[in-house]
Motif scaffolding. Structure first.
Motif, PDB file in Angstrom:
ATOM      1  N   GLU A 169      -1.102  -5.192  -1.270  1.00 51.26           N
ATOM      2  CA  GLU A 169      -0.617  -5.227   0.106  1.00 51.26           C
ATOM      3  C   GLU A 169      -1.448  -4.326   1.022  1.00 51.26           C
ATOM      4  OE1 GLU A 169       3.907  -5.519   0.446  1.00 51.26           O
ATOM      5  OE2 GLU A 169       3.606  -4.637  -1.524  1.00 51.26           O
ATOM      6  N   ALA A 170      -2.721  -4.142   0.699  1.00 54.36           N
ATOM      7  CA  ALA A 170      -3.568  -3.244   1.498  1.00 54.36           C
ATOM      8  C   ALA A 170      -3.642  -3.664   2.966  1.00 54.36           C
ATOM      9  CB  ALA A 170      -4.964  -3.169   0.886  1.00 54.36           C
ATOM     10  N   LYS A 220      -1.358  -4.136   4.836  1.00 57.16           N
ATOM     11  CA  LYS A 220      -0.318  -3.440   5.598  1.00 57.16           C
ATOM     12  C   LYS A 220      -0.749  -2.039   6.036  1.00 57.16           C
ATOM     13  CE  LYS A 220       3.848  -5.700   3.806  1.00 57.16           C
ATOM     14  NZ  LYS A 220       5.080  -5.505   3.011  1.00 57.16           N
ATOM     15  N   VAL A 221      -1.753  -1.482   5.396  1.00 57.98           N
ATOM     16  CA  VAL A 221      -2.198  -0.151   5.830  1.00 57.98           C
ATOM     17  C   VAL A 221      -3.463  -0.212   6.684  1.00 57.98           C
ATOM     18  CG1 VAL A 221      -1.130   1.058   3.876  1.00 57.98           C
ATOM     19  CG2 VAL A 221      -3.521   0.325   3.709  1.00 57.98           C
ATOM     20  N   THR A 222      -3.923  -1.418   6.957  1.00 58.27           N
ATOM     21  CA  THR A 222      -5.136  -1.538   7.778  1.00 58.27           C
ATOM     22  C   THR A 222      -4.873  -2.308   9.070  1.00 58.27           C
ATOM     23  OG1 THR A 222      -5.704  -3.508   6.500  1.00 58.27           O
ATOM     24  CG2 THR A 222      -6.748  -1.444   5.834  1.00 58.27           C
ATOM     25  N   GLY A 223      -3.629  -2.682   9.298  1.00 55.97           N
ATOM     26  CA  GLY A 223      -3.303  -3.419  10.521  1.00 55.97           C
ATOM     27  C   GLY A 223      -3.602  -4.905  10.432  1.00 55.97           C
ATOM     28  N   ALA A 268      -2.112  -7.147   8.345  1.00 56.31           N
ATOM     29  CA  ALA A 268      -0.961  -7.994   7.991  1.00 56.31           C
ATOM     30  C   ALA A 268      -0.434  -8.680   9.242  1.00 56.31           C
ATOM     31  CB  ALA A 268       0.135  -7.138   7.353  1.00 56.31           C
ATOM     32  N   TYR A 315       2.427 -10.323  11.164  1.00 60.68           N
ATOM     33  CA  TYR A 315       3.879 -10.481  11.330  1.00 60.68           C
ATOM     34  C   TYR A 315       4.109 -11.552  12.394  1.00 60.68           C
ATOM     35  CZ  TYR A 315       4.094  -6.042   8.800  1.00 60.68           C
ATOM     36  OH  TYR A 315       3.965  -5.063   7.843  1.00 60.68           O
ATOM     37  N   ASP A 351       5.247 -11.203  15.222  1.00 62.09           N
ATOM     38  CA  ASP A 351       4.791 -10.647  16.507  1.00 62.09           C
ATOM     39  C   ASP A 351       3.307 -10.946  16.756  1.00 62.09           C
ATOM     40  OD1 ASP A 351       6.921  -7.924  16.752  1.00 62.09           O
ATOM     41  OD2 ASP A 351       6.656  -9.016  14.887  1.00 62.09           O
ATOM     42  N   ASP A 352       2.560 -11.054  15.662  1.00 62.27           N
ATOM     43  CA  ASP A 352       1.094 -11.139  15.764  1.00 62.27           C
ATOM     44  C   ASP A 352       0.594 -12.573  15.683  1.00 62.27           C
ATOM     45  OD1 ASP A 352       1.391  -8.357  15.483  1.00 62.27           O
ATOM     46  OD2 ASP A 352       1.273  -8.547  13.298  1.00 62.27           O
TER      47      ASP A 352
END
Lengths: 794, 157
Positions: free
Chosen positions: A16-17, A19-22, A24, A26, A28-29
């Motif tokens: 799930e890397a 999620k820590v790099t922006g 992912a 969602y 909203d995106d």
């Protein structure tokens, strides 16, 4: 060889890397070409007749593509009891009623258009208290039911009743009894990602819904039914999950905003996104169901429970979602937490003009356990027995069958209670009432699926490419619990690859088999068992391939060696070792004979076998693909509300030490012990995260969180006014893991998503009583309530 | 809508945005630059999901009017990893220690803690908790987030 390479290990969430790099994506995106932005106009009355709606100005605003009211769409009823329509055209029954909707080219224009819609209302008498609403003279929230038949009462036609044993005799036999009335309030799930979806139709009117739901196939069922009534019968619906920003129960039902997005997309022929803002999330998203319980218990002189009698009143709000079904789960702790032979439980859901409720982590269990565990303490006191000892006397045991016909397989409740006692230094600290106190509470929850629909199935498909990558098509969803990591561990273990070789696709109904939903703490249990089944089939295919390919590869290798080195003497190999699939195994990407795992020649990379199996030519080429649809042999509840609906049950106990400031009423948690029977810790670090997070939400439930609803209106729709815990609210928490390896679980695991929350609030309430001698029976336990109770005590 | 031209440094690059004057930094990042790592969790500066680093300080980008960014330096989650693509110790620690669950708060958490470690490489638990006091999380109870930041601080030494 070690037992497991990956299961039971704290494998990092590298999968799930994004999620820590922006990276992912969602909801909203996510944008679709030509996408419009939908916005909803809500009622500003709790109960009123709509006299007129003027949308003319909104329609004229540049950038607005459509404005819809109840007059513009088919008058179709939706929801669990079909007690509401998508847009309300005659009467609004709560503040959040959807009256009109707009689609525009930007969120700002959509918002402006909403502000230009003028609605004229005629106020109707409203009722906000469920006890008032049950009275004959109360205004009716609904005049007619789904079939148009007149209604005479606000009481819902949902007869939640469980009865076993002889209550009259049990009361007579009891030496000690207690009676308490406890109540719990509305709590918002507070997902950090707000609700949202994108509805998009193709040219043939087939729908793709990008949606955060955690019951993707449930959505299809409900929307299919809706389609059949709006002229879209037979159209294909595909539900696709983006990355989901938390769920906690919010995404179980198909909410009204989702139907509105569908209508806006249908009308404009464009993809339409509706995304709630935070205020909307607090006001228009159904929260946890509030309830009032009157609970009585009795025990004999040794402290053995003889009966439990409880009546619950649930404020249903104006419409019915899953909140009204939470009594089905409340029955579990009511009938089966601790051994109790005679049980009566009745829950009545009542329409009011308040906001309506749905599921939240625990699904009724936190409310009911608050009632049971409050009563356990008051009865223990009545009987003069230490509350921990009282719980141990009545604890569930492995092999029990409860009055609800739950079959208890593994059960670590005794160990959990004892761990809490020991860690809290219970015997020394309990019973002092010196401003410091200890309290505990236990829990039971489904942990091996939950047959709430006729299928409790879960499907997994796996395929391998010729390089050894494993694609797993998972029919569940991931809303942050860590399933990508845990399922990759299970697949790696079961198939003989590494977690980094496993690539998961979650939440796409077009690809996946079927799943009852990522709810009821069932995902690791169900998906784990399905994955093990699918891997066994895939492994068999690979090993059959290996039996064909290995000898060829090895012989070719030897020949090559001989060519290069004429002196090389070919070894006399026993090919019988690799002649049958049963004789081979795969581990850590290598295929080898079971009898001689370190054989110098018979150890070949999995990828090599897969390549040779595929690129064999002559019409013989093969690929590896397997599926498993795991539907456990459990039972739905029968008409008596009895049945073994889960393969196994989770147990646990929370213990809390508090300090109560008698001047301010502030409660400080000095120590929180969360002891949980988890079957097997699949990934200890991720497991801790589930328990920490759930326990914290439980602390909020116990001490701070409350949606303040006054005359039907949410008064605190923001994080400033709704008191969720922050990083500054330090709760020293220690988790104790009990692992009684459950036979039914994947590698012995049980579900763990909800249990951590369930016993926390009652443990705090019991600790507050132990500290200052006042029992707060109405959640949350605020300083005001403590001060008032202290004043009354004096 | 009147537009404004704003030049600033974004993740090390000089950029110019021409956006409506009423836009916030968050909106500009998400809509103009398509950097969607920073999230809108509340839009009113209460939840911290939109946190970015502005001239060394962690700020709620949802509250920051874009004209105020002129000439300043902005670092977002997309600029946190090293140039060679390897992850920042904070990112590694969050993955290793389960500091991330649903991930919606994670960008903001990471940027708040990055600002902390830049200013105070050896923070106490209290320093860490204070630095993320404005970053809400529903999944974790903050325990493993705090531990992850502690872990990253140690790693960075």
């Amino acid at each position: 060889m070690p037992d497991h390479l990956f299961v039971g290990k704290s494998v990092p969430r590298t999968i799930e890397a994004d999620k820590v790099t922006g990276k992912a994506v969602y909801i909203d995106d996510l944008k679709r070409p030509g996408m419009l932005y939908g916005k909803i106009l809500y009622s500003n009355h709790a109960h009123a007749r709509i006299k007129s709606i003027d949308i003319s100005k909104a329609k004229q605003l540049e950038g607005v593509r459509t404005v819809l009211t109840g007059q513009d769409i088919p008058d179709v009823r939706v929801g669990f009891l079909k007690d509401q329509t998508v847009l309300k055209k005659d009467v609004v029954r709560q503040y959040r009623d959807e009256v009109a909707a707009v689609a525009a080219i930007s969120p700002e224009i959509a918002e402006e258009a909403i502000s230009l819609i003028k609605v004229e209302y005629e106020k109707l008498p409203a009722v906000f208290d469920p006890f008032e609403a049950m009275k004959q003279e109360s205004p009716l929230v609904h005049e007619i039911d789904a079939r148009g038949r007149p209604l005479k009462s606000n009481i819902l036609p949902l007869p939640w009743k469980f009865e076993t044993g002889d209550m009259e005799q049990a009361r007579e036999d009891s030496v000690y009894t207690s009676k308490d009335t406890v109540s719990t309030t509305w709590v918002n799930q507070c997902c950090m990602g707000t609700s949202g979806c994108i509805a998009e139709f193709d040219q043939n009117s087939n729908l793709t819904l990008y949606d955060q739901t955690n019951v993707i196939f449930g959505h299809i069922g409900r929307i299919t039914e809706y389609f059949s009534q709006i002229g879209l019968r037979g159209k294909k619906i595909r539900v696709v999950n983006p990355v989901v920003g938390g769920s906690f129960g919010t995404k179980l039902d198909t909410d009204i905003y989702e139907f509105i997005a569908i209508q806006l997309a249908l009308k404009t022929k464009k993809p339409v996104r509706i995304l709630f803002d935070r205020e909307e999330e607090f006001q228009a998203l159904p929260p946890r169901q509030p309830a009032v319980f009157t609970i009585e218990q009795g025990c004999d002189k040794e402290g053995k429970l003889i009966f439990r009698h409880c009546e619950a009143i649930l404020d249903n709000g104006a419409y019915t979602s899953w909140g009204a079904t939470t009594p089905s789960v409340m029955m579990m702790p009511m009938s089966s937490l601790y051994r109790v032979p005679n049980v009566y439980f009745k829950a009545t859901c009542v329409y009011t003009n308040n906001i309506y409720a749905q599921a939240m982590r625990g699904y009724g269990n936190p409310q009911a356990t608050f009632a049971v565990e409050t009563s356990m303490d008051t009865l223990a006191e009545e009987a003069g027995i230490d509350p921990a000892e009282f719980r141990l006397i009545n604890r569930n045991r492995p092999g029990d069958q409860t009055p609800m016909k739950l079959k208890i397989t593994s059960c670590g409740l005794e160990e959990c209670i004892k761990a809490v006692k020991e860690k809290l230094n219970w015997d020394e600290k309990q019973g002092k009432q010196n401003g410091r106190g200890v309290g505990m509470a236990s829990l039971i929850h489904v942990a091996g699926g939950a047959r709430v629909t006729k299928s409790d199935g879960h499907g997994i498909m796996i395929k391998l490419d010729e390089y050894g990558h494993v694609d797993v098509i998972e029919s569940g969803t991931d809303q942050g619990q860590g399933s990508p990591t845990v399922i990759s561990q299970i697949v790696a273990e079961a198939l003989g690859v590494r977690p980094e070789d496993v690539f998961l696709t979650f939440g796409d109904t077009a690809l996946a088999l079927w799943d009852a939903g990522t709810h009821a703490s069932r995902h690791t249990f169900m998906a784990g068992n399905a994955a093990i089944g699918a891997c066994a089939k895939a492994k068999r295919q690979i090993l059959e391939m290996a039996v064909e390919q290995m000898p060829k590869i090895i012989k070719m290798g030897l020949k090559r060696k001989k060519r290069k080195d004429p002196e090389f003497v070919e070894p006399d190999l026993d090919f019988g070792l690799i002649a049958n699939p049963e004789d081979l195994d795969i581990r850590d990407r290598m295929i080898f004979p079971k009898k001689e795992p370190d054989h110098p020649y018979f150890n070949l990379p999995l990828a090599q076998i897969l390549q040779n199996g595929l690129l064999v030519g002559t019409g013989q080429s093969k690929v590896v693909m397997a599926e498993e649809f795991y539907d456990p042999p459990t039972e739905m509840l029968n008409w008596e509300m009895k049945g073994n609906l889960s393969m196994t049950y989770a147990f646990g106990a929370s213990g809390v030490e508090v300090e109560v400031d008698e001047q301010t009423g502030e409660v400080k948690i000095l120590n929180l012990i969360a002891a949980h029977d988890v079957g097997k810790a699949m990934n200890p670090t991720l497991l801790l995260g589930q328990i920490y997070g759930a326990a914290y939400t439980g602390v909020g439930y116990g001490l701070t969180e409350e949606i303040k609803v006054r005359n039907g209106r949410v008064m605190n729709p923001s994080f400033r006014d709704y008191q969720m815990l922050t990083a500054m609210d330090v709760v020293p928490i220690e988790v104790v893991i009990i692992e009684p390896i459950d036979e039914a679980g994947p590698y012995g695991a049980k579900g763990v998503g909800e249990p951590g929350l369930v016993p926390t609030a009652p443990a705090i309430a019991n600790a507050v009583y132990d500290a200052v001698g006042v029992r707060i029976t109405d959640l949350p336990i605020t300083p005001e309530k403590i001060l008032t109770a202290l004043k009354e005590k004096k | 809508m009147k537009k404004v031209s704003v030049s600033f440094t974004l993740n090390g690059n000089t950029v110019t945005a021409e956006v409506p004057v009423t836009w916030t930094l968050l909106k500009t990042l998400r809509e103009y630059f398509e950097l969607t790592g920073a999230k809108e969790g509340c839009g009113v500066g209460e939840c911290g999901a939109c946190t970015v680093i502005l001239d060394g300080e962690a700020v709620n980008s949802c509250l920051c009017p874009i004209p105020e960014v002129e000439g300043k330096s902005v670092t977002t989650i997309e600029g946190l990893a090293n140039e060679d693509g390897t992850l920042h110790p904070l990112q590694e620690a969050f993955l290793k220690n389960n500091g991330v669950q649903c991930g919606f708060c994670t960008s903001g958490m990471l940027m708040s803690s990055k600002a902390l470690l830049d200013q105070n490489p050896d923070p106490t638990e209290d320093d860490i908790r204070t630095s993320i006091a404005g970053n809400f999380c529903r999944c974790t109870g903050y325990v493993q987030i705090v531990e992850s930041i502690e872990m990253a601080a140690k790693e960075s030494k």
